[in-house]
Design a protein around this motif. Structure first.
Motif, PDB file in Angstrom:
ATOM      1  N   MET A   1      32.642  20.155  81.278  1.00 58.78           N
ATOM      2  CA  MET A   1      33.706  19.838  80.349  1.00 58.78           C
ATOM      3  C   MET A   1      33.113  19.208  79.077  1.00 58.78           C
ATOM      4  N   ALA A   2      33.554  19.708  77.939  1.00 59.54           N
ATOM      5  CA  ALA A   2      33.036  19.206  76.655  1.00 59.54           C
ATOM      6  C   ALA A   2      33.733  17.909  76.277  1.00 59.54           C
ATOM      7  N   ARG A   3      32.938  16.965  75.740  1.00 58.53           N
ATOM      8  CA  ARG A   3      33.460  15.680  75.275  1.00 58.53           C
ATOM      9  C   ARG A   3      32.876  15.398  73.907  1.00 58.53           C
ATOM     10  N   TRP A   4      33.503  14.478  73.187  1.00 58.97           N
ATOM     11  CA  TRP A   4      33.056  14.123  71.849  1.00 58.97           C
ATOM     12  C   TRP A   4      31.952  13.079  71.909  1.00 58.97           C
ATOM     13  N   TYR A   5      30.924  13.291  71.098  1.00 63.15           N
ATOM     14  CA  TYR A   5      29.809  12.352  70.976  1.00 63.15           C
ATOM     15  C   TYR A   5      29.574  12.091  69.495  1.00 63.15           C
ATOM     16  N   ILE A   6      29.079  10.891  69.203  1.00 69.66           N
ATOM     17  CA  ILE A   6      28.723  10.561  67.822  1.00 69.66           C
ATOM     18  C   ILE A   6      27.202  10.584  67.731  1.00 69.66           C
ATOM     19  N   ILE A   7      26.723  11.389  66.793  1.00 65.58           N
ATOM     20  CA  ILE A   7      25.284  11.560  66.589  1.00 65.58           C
ATOM     21  C   ILE A   7      24.894  10.800  65.331  1.00 65.58           C
ATOM     22  N   HIS A   8      23.850   9.997  65.437  1.00 71.05           N
ATOM     23  CA  HIS A   8      23.358   9.247  64.283  1.00 71.05           C
ATOM     24  C   HIS A   8      22.304  10.095  63.573  1.00 71.05           C
ATOM     25  N   ALA A   9      22.534  10.320  62.273  1.00 67.77           N
ATOM     26  CA  ALA A   9      21.621  11.154  61.478  1.00 67.77           C
ATOM     27  C   ALA A   9      21.214  10.399  60.219  1.00 67.77           C
ATOM     28  N   TYR A  10      20.167  10.886  59.565  1.00 69.68           N
ATOM     29  CA  TYR A  10      19.770  10.294  58.289  1.00 69.68           C
ATOM     30  C   TYR A  10      20.926  10.479  57.307  1.00 69.68           C
ATOM     31  N   SER A  11      21.234   9.432  56.575  1.00 67.94           N
ATOM     32  CA  SER A  11      22.309   9.505  55.593  1.00 67.94           C
ATOM     33  C   SER A  11      21.949  10.535  54.523  1.00 67.94           C
ATOM     34  N   GLY A  12      22.915  11.381  54.194  1.00 72.09           N
ATOM     35  CA  GLY A  12      22.689  12.435  53.211  1.00 72.09           C
ATOM     36  C   GLY A  12      22.281  13.762  53.835  1.00 72.09           C
ATOM     37  N   PHE A  13      21.957  13.761  55.139  1.00 67.55           N
ATOM     38  CA  PHE A  13      21.533  14.990  55.816  1.00 67.55           C
ATOM     39  C   PHE A  13      22.533  15.431  56.880  1.00 67.55           C
ATOM     40  N   GLU A  14      23.764  14.873  56.849  1.00 70.88           N
ATOM     41  CA  GLU A  14      24.748  15.163  57.888  1.00 70.88           C
ATOM     42  C   GLU A  14      25.074  16.657  57.991  1.00 70.88           C
ATOM     43  N   ASN A  15      25.286  17.315  56.852  1.00 71.92           N
ATOM     44  CA  ASN A  15      25.613  18.749  56.879  1.00 71.92           C
ATOM     45  C   ASN A  15      24.435  19.581  57.373  1.00 71.92           C
ATOM     46  N   LYS A  16      23.221  19.180  57.004  1.00 74.06           N
ATOM     47  CA  LYS A  16      22.021  19.883  57.461  1.00 74.06           C
ATOM     48  C   LYS A  16      21.879  19.743  58.980  1.00 74.06           C
ATOM     49  N   VAL A  17      22.162  18.546  59.503  1.00 72.49           N
ATOM     50  CA  VAL A  17      22.105  18.312  60.948  1.00 72.49           C
ATOM     51  C   VAL A  17      23.136  19.188  61.656  1.00 72.49           C
ATOM     52  N   LYS A  18      24.343  19.245  61.111  1.00 75.05           N
ATOM     53  CA  LYS A  18      25.401  20.082  61.695  1.00 75.05           C
ATOM     54  C   LYS A  18      24.939  21.542  61.789  1.00 75.05           C
ATOM     55  N   GLU A  19      24.434  22.068  60.683  1.00 79.69           N
ATOM     56  CA  GLU A  19      23.972  23.462  60.658  1.00 79.69           C
ATOM     57  C   GLU A  19      22.805  23.675  61.623  1.00 79.69           C
ATOM     58  N   SER A  20      21.874  22.724  61.675  1.00 78.53           N
ATOM     59  CA  SER A  20      20.716  22.849  62.565  1.00 78.53           C
ATOM     60  C   SER A  20      21.131  22.880  64.028  1.00 78.53           C
ATOM     61  N   ILE A  21      22.072  22.015  64.413  1.00 79.64           N
ATOM     62  CA  ILE A  21      22.537  21.983  65.811  1.00 79.64           C
ATOM     63  C   ILE A  21      23.198  23.303  66.172  1.00 79.64           C
ATOM     64  N   LEU A  22      24.071  23.801  65.291  1.00 76.83           N
ATOM     65  CA  LEU A  22      24.770  25.060  65.572  1.00 76.83           C
ATOM     66  C   LEU A  22      23.806  26.246  65.644  1.00 76.83           C
ATOM     67  N   SER A  23      22.867  26.318  64.703  1.00 79.39           N
ATOM     68  CA  SER A  23      21.946  27.466  64.699  1.00 79.39           C
ATOM     69  C   SER A  23      20.959  27.393  65.868  1.00 79.39           C
TER      70      SER A  23
END
Length: 178
Positions: free
Chosen positions: A1-23
């Motif tokens: 079952m999927a649950r929500w998690y908060i991932i800590h990333a470098y500030s300013g790189f949030e969108n890059k982290v999102k794309e990297s996780i998905l790809s």
């Protein structure tokens, strides 16, 4: 079952982290375990050079929300993503947040998008010298006395016949003097 998690990333790189996780999930064949990855943002109106501009602003800089079916593969995929420092949680273990809490982050975004009045950021503050751009006091210079963010108005003291006179204007009617 999927649950929500908060991932800590470098500030300013949030969108890059999102794309990297998905790809990376797609590349490793784990995309069915990654339901959703979001960067919490809100729309605000800023006044730049006397014009209102709509801007997307992160309201949780340095954090990414992800709905994951957590297992060892997903944990390592996220932890090994460049610009990720880890999960939010105690003792280094990822700690899921409730659907209600996740909805609060997305609800804040929906409220901001639905609200008729957006937050307005101006590039001047009390005490700054400004120039009036339009209206009956166009081309007058003055000093900012008050900022009313509720009404999107600014009170400016301008000199009329040698006397300081307070004038109330919209945020977009004035700009910072050069």
């Amino acid at each position: 079952m999927a649950r929500w998690y908060i991932i800590h990333a470098y500030s300013g790189f949030e969108n890059k982290v999102k794309e990297s996780i998905l790809s990376e999930a797609e590349r490793m064949g784990l995309s069915q375990l990654v339901e959703q990855v979001e960067v919490p943002t809100e729309t605000v109106t800023e006044v730049k050079r006397g014009k209102k501009v709509q801007v997307e602003r992160k309201f949780m800089p340095g954090y990414v929300l992800a709905k994951l079916a957590m297992n060892d593969d997903i944990y390592h995929l996220v932890k090994n993503t460049p610009k990720v420092t880890g999960f939010l949680g105690s003792s280094g273990k990822p700690q899921a947040i409730s659907e209600t809490e996740a909805a609060r982050y997305f609800g804040a975004r929906k409220e901001a998008e639905a609200a008729p009045k957006h937050k307005v950021n101006v590039d001047y503050e009390i005490g700054d010298s400004v120039k009036v751009l339009d209206g009956p006091f166009a081309s007058f210079n003055g000093t900012v006395e008050e900022l009313d963010f509720e009404k999107n108005r600014v009170k400016v003291s301008v000199s009329i016949f040698g006397r300081a006179t307070p004038v109330e204007l919209d945020f977009e009617q004035v700009e910072l003097s050069k």
